[in-house]
Design an enzyme around this catalytic site. Structure first.
Site, mmCIF file in Angstrom:
data_model
loop_
_atom_site.group_PDB
_atom_site.id
_atom_site.type_symbol
_atom_site.label_atom_id
_atom_site.label_comp_id
_atom_site.label_asym_id
_atom_site.label_seq_id
_atom_site.Cartn_x
_atom_site.Cartn_y
_atom_site.Cartn_z
ATOM 1 N N HIS A 1 -4.095 -2.478 -5.506
ATOM 2 C CA HIS A 1 -4.081 -1.169 -5.880
ATOM 3 C C HIS A 1 -4.537 0.207 -6.457
ATOM 4 O O HIS A 1 -5.816 -0.661 -7.410
ATOM 5 C CB HIS A 1 -2.439 -1.382 -8.001
ATOM 6 N N ASP B 1 0.654 -0.962 0.489
ATOM 7 C CA ASP B 1 -0.060 0.375 -0.282
ATOM 8 C C ASP B 1 0.617 0.849 0.048
ATOM 9 O O ASP B 1 0.730 2.224 0.612
ATOM 10 C CB ASP B 1 -1.031 -0.168 1.036
#
Ligand code: GDP
Length: 430
Positions: free
Chosen positions: A40, A12
């Site tokens: 994503h 992340d």
């Protein structure tokens, strides 16, 4: 030439955005590890997307996207994702799914779910996407490859053998219903038709592309800390998150990887369970505020929706994370998030059993580590969307200089917002 975009930390870090930017100048984008267990976030002219399986190049008609042999392929999720991007107006992408990739099966998801339940308080905080059982089966050689889908007798034989083993576990360890090889066979044959047009020999494709001088981007999932060998084992994932694994999972030669772009955030975030070591964590009100202000919509998992744990920048973990990735350059994301702070702590050392170190330790010592912070002045203004590095406030630039000196890898890009164009380019001082 091959470039890799990988995470320096717990995942992340904003790799999706950086990949989306660089995909524009690439011919091929390859996913080489992991599965649909992480996502994503990409924000572009078509809208906002959380991609889990598809490579980030799917928004560009000139890019060929490859799902490499190292990926845990959940065909149903892949097909759904393709339908979803199409529904949001994205033209049909160029996509090749490796015929050597292995299939993430319904029983992997069940096993993951049952095992987390069995572990109770000792659970790993798995996303229950079946990733750990999938990779266990791959290395136990009971996995099923995409190519097996096109040889029905072989598929049935391998499936029956795998199901036999799973049912022993399901019945006797988990006390759950058995699964049926016949039912799974029917499901697989239906799913096969959904991916048939995309399946191909990606190994030959990749090597041909290299010979033709094409630019290939390897898109990593998660980050260094989650690598089963060099990360915070066992609170890791089950596939290798390092650029080096691209040589296996995407079949690129090691000598072809010329650039490793390591992505890290200007603060820390971590989506795993609360038992995971996360030395620079900020809790309480300060943590809530950072979480609320973080990312583009607060720090919540792209796949799980779980609130991410947040912390100050961890220079010890990031230095190590960049080192094991072999970073040639670093992209620092989310600098804009910190504009509200008077002062910004940076974790520059770990105190372990009374000794301060800046070397990242193995897990038992990591669990005893306490953060040593150095506090820097904030810049108290909104830099979101800034595209000129020189125009950033002096304290923001000093913050970036400080991080670069501590992680020992050149910071070349500083991101100031979630959108593709919200980026500044910096001349490194290293
Ligand atoms: P990935 O898994 O590494 O691609 O990371 P994610 O996309 O899951 O998480 C990064 C989050 O930060 C997403 O919500 C992005 O939209 C957001 N993001 C990326 N870069 C920036 C940035 O520079 N500033 C802000 N505010 N958000 C960003």
């Amino acid at each position: 030439m091959v470039k890799a975009i990988v995470g320096a930390n717990w995942g992340d870090e904003g790799k999706g955005k950086v990949t989306d930017m660089l995909a524009q100048q690439s011919d091929v984008v390859i996913r080489f590890q992991g599965g649909a267990n992480a996502g994503h976030t990409i924000i572009n002219d078509y809208g906002r997307f959380a991609l889990h399986t598809l490579p980030s190049g799917v928004f560009y008609p000139h890019v060929t996207n490859v799902i490499g042999n190292g990926v845990a392929l959940d065909i149903a999720k892949l097909a759904d994702e393709l339908e979803q991007i199409e529904a949001q107006g994205v033209p049909e992408p160029r996509l090749i799914v490796s015929d050597r990739a292995q299939l993430l099966m319904p029983y992997h998801i069940l096993q993951d779910t049952y095992e987390e339940a069995r572990l109770g308080g000792r659970a790993f905080g798995s996303t229950k996407s079946g990733i750990a059982p999938f990779y266990s089966d791959k290395y136990a050689k009971t996995g099923i490859q995409v190519c097996d889908l096109f040889d029905e007798p072989r598929l049935r034989e391998r499936l029956v053998a795998a199901v036999e083993l799973k049912n022993v576990l399901f019945e006797h360890l988990y006390h759950q219903p058995k699964v049926s090889a016949d039912e799974i066979m029917d499901q697989l044959l239906a799913l096969r038709e959904r991916i048939r047009p995309w399946v191909g020999d990606t190994v030959s494709f990749v090597h041909r592309a290299l010979k033709e001088g094409k630019t290939i981007l390897l898109e990593g999932q998660l980050g260094s800390m989650k690598d089963p060998d060099l990360g915070i084992f066992p609170m890791t994932t089950s596939s290798h998150t390092l650029a080096g694994y691209g040589c296996v999972g995407a079949s690129v030669p090691p000598t072809a990887v010329a650039d490793v772009i390591c992505v890290t955030k200007a603060y820390s975030s971590c989506v795993g369970s609360n038992t995971e070591p996360f030395v620079s964590e900020v809790t309480g009100e300060a943590g809530d505020e950072l979480r609320r202000r973080g990312g583009d919509h607060g720090e919540f998992g792209a796949t799980t929706g779980r609130p991410r744990r947040v912390g100050w920048f961890d220079a010890v973990a990031t230095k190590y994370g960049c080192m094991v990735q072999g970073a040639t350059q670093v992209a620092l994301t989310c600098l804009d998030v910190l504009g509200y702070l008077d002062e910004i702590p940076v974790c520059t050392g770990y105190e372990i059993d009374g000794t301060v170190t800046d070397s990242f330790p193995t897990t038992p010592a990591l669990l005893r580590a306490r953060p040593v912070f150095t506090t820097l002045p904030g810049w108290r203004c909104d830099v979101r969307g800034c595209r000129d590095y020189d125009a950033l406030p002096a304290n923001a630039k000093a913050y970036v200089d400080f991080l670069e000196a501590h992680i020992g890898a050149p910071i070349t890009m500083v991101s100031t917002g979630p959108k593709r164009e919200e980026i500044t380019y910096r001349t490194p001082k290293l």
